[in-house]
Design an enzyme around this catalytic site. Structure first.
Site, PDB file in Angstrom:
ATOM      1  N   ASP A   6       0.851  -1.265   0.093  1.00  9.97           N
ATOM      2  CA  ASP A   6       0.016   0.052   0.041  1.00  9.97           C
ATOM      3  C   ASP A   6       0.808   1.205  -0.037  1.00  9.97           C
ATOM      4  OD1 ASP A   6      -2.658   1.413   0.370  1.00  9.97           O
ATOM      5  OD2 ASP A   6      -1.647   2.084   2.335  1.00  9.97           O
ATOM      6  N   SER A   7       0.228   2.248  -0.219  1.00  9.15           N
ATOM      7  CA  SER A   7       1.126   3.562  -0.259  1.00  9.15           C
ATOM      8  C   SER A   7       1.394   4.060   0.957  1.00  9.15           C
ATOM      9  CB  SER A   7       0.153   4.788  -0.841  1.00  9.15           C
ATOM     10  OG  SER A   7      -1.050   4.756  -0.012  1.00  9.15           O
ATOM     11  N   CYS A  69      -3.692  -0.797  -2.013  1.00 13.01           N
ATOM     12  CA  CYS A  69      -4.093   0.527  -2.545  1.00 13.01           C
ATOM     13  C   CYS A  69      -5.110   0.726  -3.529  1.00 13.01           C
ATOM     14  CB  CYS A  69      -2.629   1.201  -2.382  1.00 13.01           C
ATOM     15  SG  CYS A  69      -2.854   3.028  -2.959  1.00 13.01           S
ATOM     16  N   GLU A 148      -6.201   9.991   9.090  1.00 14.46           N
ATOM     17  CA  GLU A 148      -4.876   9.750   9.557  1.00 14.46           C
ATOM     18  C   GLU A 148      -4.522  10.715  10.841  1.00 14.46           C
ATOM     19  OE1 GLU A 148      -1.768   9.628   6.742  1.00 14.46           O
ATOM     20  OE2 GLU A 148      -2.625   7.774   5.932  1.00 14.46           O
ATOM     21  N   CYS A 180     -11.352   3.633  -1.373  1.00 14.65           N
ATOM     22  CA  CYS A 180     -10.102   3.972  -0.970  1.00 14.65           C
ATOM     23  C   CYS A 180      -9.627   3.149   0.222  1.00 14.65           C
ATOM     24  CB  CYS A 180     -10.309   5.661  -0.449  1.00 14.65           C
ATOM     25  SG  CYS A 180      -8.815   6.136   0.453  1.00 14.65           S
ATOM     26  N   HIS A 182      -8.891   4.007   3.287  1.00 12.99           N
ATOM     27  CA  HIS A 182      -9.072   4.304   4.798  1.00 12.99           C
ATOM     28  C   HIS A 182     -10.572   4.618   4.915  1.00 12.99           C
ATOM     29  CE1 HIS A 182      -5.098   5.833   4.157  1.00 12.99           C
ATOM     30  NE2 HIS A 182      -4.930   6.603   5.076  1.00 12.99           N
TER      31      HIS A 182
HETATM   32  N1  DGL Z   1      -4.153   3.893  -0.105  1.00 12.84           N
HETATM   33  C1  DGL Z   1      -4.522   4.848  -0.854  1.00 12.84           C
HETATM   34  C2  DGL Z   1      -5.772   4.542  -1.627  1.00 12.84           C
HETATM   35  O1  DGL Z   1      -6.432   3.507  -1.192  1.00 12.84           O
HETATM   36  C3  DGL Z   1      -4.979   6.150   0.322  1.00 12.84           C
HETATM   37  C4  DGL Z   1      -4.056   7.107   0.678  1.00 12.84           C
HETATM   38  C5  DGL Z   1      -2.918   7.718  -0.430  1.00 12.84           C
HETATM   39  O2  DGL Z   1      -3.565   8.580  -1.281  1.00 12.84           O
HETATM   40  O3  DGL Z   1      -1.861   7.102  -0.465  1.00 12.84           O
HETATM   41  O4  DGL Z   1      -6.113   5.219  -2.877  1.00 12.84           O
END
Ligand code: DGL
Length: 262
Positions: A6-7, A69, A148, A180, A182
């Protein structure tokens, strides 16, 4: 181990689902915390990062990869599957399948980062399955920093969610994809603000269902993934804040290991 990237830390919502649906299955997690967020970066940059993330996991012995992600899945999945010949699971296709199965009005909403919405990957995936489904996509870039920062339960967040979803509310959708990593954290607020009648799709839940199904039909691979007892969490930058979020989301102690790409 199941390799997940993930990012940043958002992909831990996918790890949570793995723990729930595949108990005892160890996860090797890579979070690119040094370069997070991906959601407001260009498609070229996201692709370059995603290739590095996958390459790193392969160098650690990954035999399959889950792209947790949404921003990376939507912009880099095809490139990843052309470059690497191991099974790679993205979050877009499983969530699109579920949304098509759920929608009765054939009107599906999608919320996500700018990078995810800009790619139109959800729309393409949904319309490949059923061209008669109308997809209304809407970027909600402000949700990630709020979550976050630990603001999920604040009244301000509820008001921002309401404001952000106002445009979608008038579009007569009956299904909404939380596109997303989150957003499942504020699922209840989204549910109330979009309407109790709209069905929510969580891509984390859907990709793990697909993964569990795949492992059932590939028992040798499933067996080989159970090589260790516990999960490992690797990140490109360690801060106390990431550490605290990781622990609170997973509800367990988490040791973040700092790595760097060669
Ligand atoms: N993990 C990213 C997503 O699901 C969200 C956080 C980011 O922008 O890196 O798109």
């Amino acid at each position: 181990m199941i390799s997940v990237f993930d990012s940043g830390i958002g992909g831990l919502t996918v790890v949570k689902e793995i723990v729930k649906q595949l108990p005892g299955m160890p996860v090797l997690y890579l979070g690119d915390t040094a370069r997070t967020p991906y959601g407001n970066k260009s498609p070229e940059t996201i692709r370059q990062y995603a290739l590095q993330d996958a390459q790193f996991l392969i160098s650690q012995g990954a035999t399959m990869i889950v792209v947790a992600c949404n921003s990376a899945s939507s912009n880099a999945y095809q490139l990843l599957t052309t470059n690497y010949k191991l099974p790679i699971f993205d979050v877009i296709i499983p969530a699109a399948r579920r949304a098509v199965a759920l929608t009765k009005k054939k009107r599906v909403g999608v919320i996500g980062t700018r990078a995810t919405i800009g790619s139109r990957a959800y729309e393409k995936a949904i319309q490949t399955i059923d061209p008669n489904v109308t997809v209304i996509e809407h970027a909600c870039p402000i949700f990630v920093p709020l979550i976050e920062e630990g603001w999920a339960k604040k009244g301000e967040t509820t008001r921002i969610v309401k404001l952000s979803l106002q445009g979608l509310k008038t579009k007569n959708i009956d299904t909404l994809i939380l596109g997303c990593t989150h957003y499942p954290i504020i699922r209840d607020i989204i549910q109330v603000k979009i309407s109790k009648r709209v069905k929510l799709v969580d891509p984390a839940e859907e990709v793990v269902k697909e993964l569990a199904q795949y492992l059932k039909t590939h028992p040798k691979l499933a067996q080989s993934l159970r090589s260790t007892e516990d999960h490992r969490f690797m990140v490109t930058d360690v801060t106390e804040h990431f550490q605290a979020i990781a622990q609170s989301w997973l509800n367990r102690s988490v040791k973040l290991e700092k790595i760097s790409f060669q």
